[in-house]
Design an enzyme around this catalytic site. Sequence first.
Site, short mmCIF file in Angstrom:
data_model
loop_
_atom_site.label_atom_id
_atom_site.label_comp_id
_atom_site.label_asym_id
_atom_site.label_seq_id
_atom_site.Cartn_x
_atom_site.Cartn_y
_atom_site.Cartn_z
N ARG A 21 0.83 -1.22 0.00
CA ARG A 21 0.00 0.00 0.00
C ARG A 21 0.85 1.26 0.00
O ARG A 21 0.56 2.21 -0.71
CB ARG A 21 -0.94 0.02 1.20
N ASN A 39 -6.06 -2.61 1.87
CA ASN A 39 -6.02 -4.07 1.95
C ASN A 39 -7.45 -4.60 1.87
O ASN A 39 -8.40 -3.94 2.29
CB ASN A 39 -5.39 -4.55 3.25
#
Length: 93
Positions: A21, A39
């Site tokens: 990320r 996520n």
Amino acid sequence: MDTIRTVDVVIRGRVQGVGYRYWTSREAERRGLNGHVRNRADGGVEARFSGASEAVAAMLDACRLGPAGAAVTSVEAIDAADPPDAGFRILRD
């Protein structure tokens, strides 16, 4: 002038626990893209990228490799109608 493109993306493989990320956020900002990344409960990562179509295409190519430690098995992108707000954010899971 380049056309603006917005895509919703799901990245699968070993993409959690490897900084995916944060890497995605840096890469998207470097390319001038708007959107977000987070996520997924199924172990994948989902993102929305919006910006110049060439920059979005380059970002999708980059997502196929990901950061060191990632092992991407698939990148699925679907064109989206609504562009996100300006800026790029990491969303909570």
